[in-house]
Design an enzyme around this catalytic site. Structure first.
Site, mmCIF file in Angstrom:
data_model
loop_
_atom_site.group_PDB
_atom_site.id
_atom_site.type_symbol
_atom_site.label_atom_id
_atom_site.label_comp_id
_atom_site.label_asym_id
_atom_site.label_seq_id
_atom_site.Cartn_x
_atom_site.Cartn_y
_atom_site.Cartn_z
ATOM 1 N N ARG A 34 32.187 24.695 18.446
ATOM 2 C CA ARG A 34 30.749 24.637 18.675
ATOM 3 C C ARG A 34 30.411 25.644 19.764
ATOM 4 O O ARG A 34 31.273 26.038 20.558
ATOM 5 C CB ARG A 34 30.326 23.236 19.098
ATOM 6 N N LYS A 46 32.765 17.208 21.621
ATOM 7 C CA LYS A 46 31.824 16.162 21.248
ATOM 8 C C LYS A 46 32.542 14.828 21.166
ATOM 9 O O LYS A 46 33.610 14.717 20.576
ATOM 10 C CB LYS A 46 31.187 16.504 19.897
ATOM 11 N N HIS A 100 25.620 28.132 15.269
ATOM 12 C CA HIS A 100 26.337 26.979 14.717
ATOM 13 C C HIS A 100 26.681 27.194 13.243
ATOM 14 O O HIS A 100 27.624 26.578 12.726
ATOM 15 C CB HIS A 100 25.500 25.713 14.881
ATOM 16 N N ARG A 136 30.270 27.952 12.504
ATOM 17 C CA ARG A 136 31.182 26.811 12.388
ATOM 18 C C ARG A 136 31.202 26.299 10.944
ATOM 19 O O ARG A 136 32.267 25.966 10.407
ATOM 20 C CB ARG A 136 30.752 25.710 13.365
ATOM 21 N N HIS A 180 36.297 16.302 13.693
ATOM 22 C CA HIS A 180 35.519 15.226 13.083
ATOM 23 C C HIS A 180 36.298 13.927 13.131
ATOM 24 O O HIS A 180 37.489 13.889 12.793
ATOM 25 C CB HIS A 180 35.194 15.552 11.616
ATOM 26 N N TYR A 221 31.306 19.905 3.361
ATOM 27 C CA TYR A 221 31.567 21.313 3.068
ATOM 28 C C TYR A 221 32.106 21.517 1.660
ATOM 29 O O TYR A 221 32.090 22.640 1.159
ATOM 30 C CB TYR A 221 32.535 21.892 4.104
#
Length: 320
Positions: free
Chosen positions: A137, A162, A268, A271, A294, A303
């Site tokens: 990120r 995150k 972003h 990414r 994730h 994706y």
């Protein structure tokens, strides 16, 4: 005289105790102020579910904010009642969060990514190349410290990502030499600042008190330091922070226009391109999930919907 801290000061103290970012602190405090103003400066202790719902409804109906903005406001108010006022209110769990629309990420082709990167140069090119080459990120790249780049193992350690999680991603071989050259310039600048009696950097979790010399060490310096000094909004200390994300965002938009890209993209997007292009190349989705950080593979699965051709990869009858 009542020496009890003001509500917003209590809010800030609790946020810092929980190690939330300065951005979260600013946003949460702003939502609490707006909530109190909306109800004509009544104290939150005097209010409950009807007032919270009325505020959120006003945001959605009259101000037409997005679902994510409405949920952000709700998160700030939940933090206020649970963490600051310490009120055990059963209605908190009954507040309905706005449902976010399911949107597919915008993805560029490999050629489009190269065209955008060709419009950039210097440290801005290096930052955006790292975003595409590692899946980081934007703020993870800008907060990167020198010690977390491992050239020997071709790895980058991303700390406090995150969800306050650490993870490891690859260091693209194509970026090793440009990054070494960039870090040599950063190190030379740091030596000059040390000679001038400065050169310290912000450290998280009170590490500066535990290790007084650490803020001046080369390893703790930002990989992408800002061009000038700034004032720390919490401590008031004057020091060099990391590169401003707005500068990267502005120049990326300019580069996209220069490359003739009409899609709505931001840094972003790189990414998203990283994940999609890895999956297109046959990489295992669990590996991509780990590289992206994730928690749930369902997040990574989005994706798979943007791979190859559109329309679920079905060949149009017009193309037969």
């Amino acid at each position: 005289m009542d020496d009890k801290p003001r509500l917003l000061d209590q809010m800030r103290d609790r946020i810092r105790l929980k190690h939330y970012s300065i951005r979260t602190e600013r946003v949460y405090c702003e939502w609490v102020k707006r909530f109190i103003r909306f109800h004509h400066y009544r104290h939150p202790q005097e209010m409950g579910a009807p007032e919270v719902e009325a505020f959120l409804t006003d945001l959605a109906v009259r101000r037409d904010v997005s679902a994510s903005t409405q949920n952000q406001a709700l998160a700030a108010l939940l933090f206020l009642y649970k963490e600051v006022l310490a009120l055990n209110l059963p209605w908190l769990s009954d507040i309905v969060r706005a449902k976010k629309p399911q949107r597919l990420p915008v993805v560029l082709s490999i050629d489009e990514v190269r065209r955008v990167l060709d419009e950039l140069d210097g440290e801005l090119w290096l930052v955006c190349s790292l975003l595409y080459g590692t899946g980081m990120r934007l703020m993870e790249a800008l907060r990167l410290r020198v010690k977390d780049v491992d050239f020997a193992r071709h790895e980058i350690l991303i700390r406090d990502g995150k969800g306050m999680k650490d993870r490891i991603t690859m260091l693209p071989q194509r970026l090793e030499q440009p990054l070494r050259h960039h870090l040599a310039v950063v190190q030379a600048q740091h030596r000059v600042e040390l000679a001038q009696g400065r050169g310290d950097v912000w450290l998280p979790f009170a590490l500066a008190r535990k290790y007084p010399n650490a803020p001046y060490e080369q390893g703790w310096q930002y990989v992408f330091p800002a061009a000038g000094l700034s004032v720390d909004p919490r401590s008031g200390a004057v020091r060099r922070h990391h590169l401003d994300e707005k500068r990267v965002q502005r120049n990326f938009k300019r580069a996209a226009r220069g490359a003739g890209i009409v899609k709505q993209i931001s840094p972003h997007t790189l990414r998203h391109c990283f994940a999609t292009h890895l999956l297109e190349a046959g990489q295992d989705i669990r590996t991509v999930q780990e590289l992206l950080g994730h928690a749930d593979v369902k997040t990574t699965m989005i994706y798979t919907h943007v791979l190859n051709r559109g329309g679920l990869a079905v060949l149009s009858p017009l193309d037969r």
